[in-house]
Motif scaffolding. Structure first.
Motif, PDB file in Angstrom:
ATOM      1  N   ASN A   1      -5.307 -13.379   8.763  1.00 23.15           N
ATOM      2  CA  ASN A   1      -5.750 -12.968   7.437  1.00 23.15           C
ATOM      3  C   ASN A   1      -5.775 -11.447   7.391  1.00 23.15           C
ATOM      4  OD1 ASN A   1      -6.073 -15.573   6.553  1.00 23.15           O
ATOM      5  ND2 ASN A   1      -8.246 -15.645   6.964  1.00 23.15           N
ATOM      6  N   MET A   2      -5.369 -10.903   6.250  1.00 19.94           N
ATOM      7  CA  MET A   2      -5.273  -9.455   6.109  1.00 19.94           C
ATOM      8  C   MET A   2      -5.922  -8.995   4.820  1.00 19.94           C
ATOM      9  SD  MET A   2      -1.380  -8.822   7.406  1.00 19.94           S
ATOM     10  CE  MET A   2      -1.585  -7.070   7.597  1.00 19.94           C
ATOM     11  N   ILE A   3      -6.540  -7.844   4.903  1.00 21.90           N
ATOM     12  CA  ILE A   3      -7.037  -7.141   3.725  1.00 21.90           C
ATOM     13  C   ILE A   3      -6.204  -5.874   3.609  1.00 21.90           C
ATOM     14  CG2 ILE A   3      -8.956  -5.789   2.764  1.00 21.90           C
ATOM     15  CD1 ILE A   3      -9.583  -8.707   2.623  1.00 21.90           C
ATOM     16  N   TRP A   4      -5.641  -5.667   2.454  1.00 18.40           N
ATOM     17  CA  TRP A   4      -4.908  -4.436   2.163  1.00 18.40           C
ATOM     18  C   TRP A   4      -5.791  -3.570   1.286  1.00 18.40           C
ATOM     19  CZ3 TRP A   4      -0.360  -3.200   4.358  1.00 18.40           C
ATOM     20  CH2 TRP A   4       0.343  -4.237   4.987  1.00 18.40           C
TER      21      TRP A   4
ATOM     22  N   GLU B   1       0.207  -3.507 -14.222  1.00 17.70           N
ATOM     23  CA  GLU B   1       1.000  -2.664 -15.110  1.00 17.70           C
ATOM     24  C   GLU B   1       1.403  -1.342 -14.464  1.00 17.70           C
ATOM     25  OE1 GLU B   1      -0.747  -2.239 -18.977  1.00 17.70           O
ATOM     26  OE2 GLU B   1      -1.218  -4.370 -19.098  1.00 17.70           O
ATOM     27  N   THR B   2       0.554  -0.826 -13.560  1.00 18.76           N
ATOM     28  CA  THR B   2       0.876   0.433 -12.887  1.00 18.76           C
ATOM     29  C   THR B   2       0.559   0.314 -11.401  1.00 18.76           C
ATOM     30  OG1 THR B   2      -1.291   1.546 -12.974  1.00 18.76           O
ATOM     31  CG2 THR B   2       0.072   1.671 -14.972  1.00 18.76           C
ATOM     32  N   ASP B   3       1.012   1.305 -10.633  1.00 14.75           N
ATOM     33  CA  ASP B   3       0.731   1.355  -9.199  1.00 14.75           C
ATOM     34  C   ASP B   3      -0.756   1.517  -8.913  1.00 14.75           C
ATOM     35  OD1 ASP B   3       3.460   1.267  -8.806  1.00 14.75           O
ATOM     36  OD2 ASP B   3       3.661   3.363  -8.218  1.00 14.75           O
TER      37      ASP B   3
ATOM     38  N   VAL C   1      -4.189  -0.306   5.627  1.00 14.47           N
ATOM     39  CA  VAL C   1      -4.291   0.697   4.574  1.00 14.47           C
ATOM     40  C   VAL C   1      -2.880   1.172   4.253  1.00 14.47           C
ATOM     41  CG1 VAL C   1      -5.174   2.975   3.955  1.00 14.47           C
ATOM     42  CG2 VAL C   1      -6.587   1.422   5.319  1.00 14.47           C
ATOM     43  N   ASP C   2      -2.588   1.243   2.975  1.00  8.42           N
ATOM     44  CA  ASP C   2      -1.304   1.778   2.528  1.00  8.42           C
ATOM     45  C   ASP C   2      -1.571   2.615   1.289  1.00  8.42           C
ATOM     46  OD1 ASP C   2       1.420   2.226   2.583  1.00  8.42           O
ATOM     47  OD2 ASP C   2       1.948   0.111   2.545  1.00  8.42           O
ATOM     48  N   ASP C   3      -0.641   3.482   0.959  1.00  9.25           N
ATOM     49  CA  ASP C   3      -0.853   4.314  -0.219  1.00  9.25           C
ATOM     50  C   ASP C   3      -0.879   3.487  -1.501  1.00  9.25           C
ATOM     51  OD1 ASP C   3      -1.338   6.941   0.625  1.00  9.25           O
ATOM     52  OD2 ASP C   3       0.779   7.262   1.047  1.00  9.25           O
ATOM     53  N   PHE C   4       0.071   2.565  -1.644  1.00  6.27           N
ATOM     54  CA  PHE C   4       0.181   1.738  -2.845  1.00  6.27           C
ATOM     55  C   PHE C   4       0.610   0.328  -2.458  1.00  6.27           C
ATOM     56  CE2 PHE C   4       1.080   5.982  -4.637  1.00  6.27           C
ATOM     57  CZ  PHE C   4       0.220   5.986  -5.728  1.00  6.27           C
ATOM     58  N   PRO C   5       0.335  -0.645  -3.334  1.00  5.08           N
ATOM     59  CA  PRO C   5       0.889  -1.983  -3.109  1.00  5.08           C
ATOM     60  C   PRO C   5       2.406  -1.954  -3.291  1.00  5.08           C
ATOM     61  CG  PRO C   5      -0.430  -1.911  -5.142  1.00  5.08           C
ATOM     62  CD  PRO C   5      -0.501  -0.568  -4.517  1.00  5.08           C
ATOM     63  N   THR C   6       3.077  -2.937  -2.706  1.00  2.63           N
ATOM     64  CA  THR C   6       4.523  -3.038  -2.867  1.00  2.63           C
ATOM     65  C   THR C   6       4.859  -3.441  -4.298  1.00  2.63           C
ATOM     66  OG1 THR C   6       4.598  -5.380  -2.266  1.00  2.63           O
ATOM     67  CG2 THR C   6       4.791  -3.757  -0.448  1.00  2.63           C
TER      68      THR C   6
END
Length: 138
Positions: free
Chosen positions: A87-90, A60-62, A45-50
């Motif tokens: 394998n990873m799920i973000w 187009e946006t975060d 889990v992360d706040d936003f993708p890189t």
């Protein structure tokens, strides 16, 4: 249900740790046969993708991307790839929370939906297959 001013003032969006717990719970409620296809899958889990991910996918946006599968899907695995990264799920917390704020679904249902789609599309499942899995997990 009516909340007091103090209860409303105390409400907060789940932090990364709580969100990860929600994701693990949603994953644990998926059908066992589906989870077996995902042996060794890591959920992050992360706040936003890189920025790199956003650029690679043409976002187009975060907030355009709720989740992402990274790895080698079941149909493409071979004995030669045993040392490959898992394998990873973000799951991207802020875009998912934004989506949740604009829709009537529960946060748990949205997280489960994103998980199923990130795993399912990679394994070649149709939308109907994924909907059936989600109903069974419900």
């Amino acid at each position: 249900m009516t909340l007091s001013h103090d209860q409303l003032a105390a409400l907060k969006a789940p932090d990364l740790e709580t969100f990860e717990a929600l994701a693990n719970d949603a994953y644990g409620r998926l059908p066992e046969d589906f989870r077996k296809l995902c042996a060794g899958l890591v959920i992050q889990v992360d706040d936003f993708p890189t920025e790199e991910v956003l650029k690679d996918l043409g976002a187009e946006t975060d907030f355009d991307l709720l989740g992402l599968f990274q790895g080698i899907g079941l149909p493409f695995r071979s004995e030669q790839l045993t040392a490959a990264m898992p394998n990873m799920i973000w799951l991207y917390r802020r875009p998912i929370l934004d989506y949740w704020a604009e829709h009537d679904d529960t946060l748990g249902a949205i997280i489960a939906h994103v998980l199923v789609h990130e795993i399912g599309h990679h394994f070649g499942l149709s939308d109907a297959d994924m909907e059936a899995i989600e109903r069974r997990a419900g």
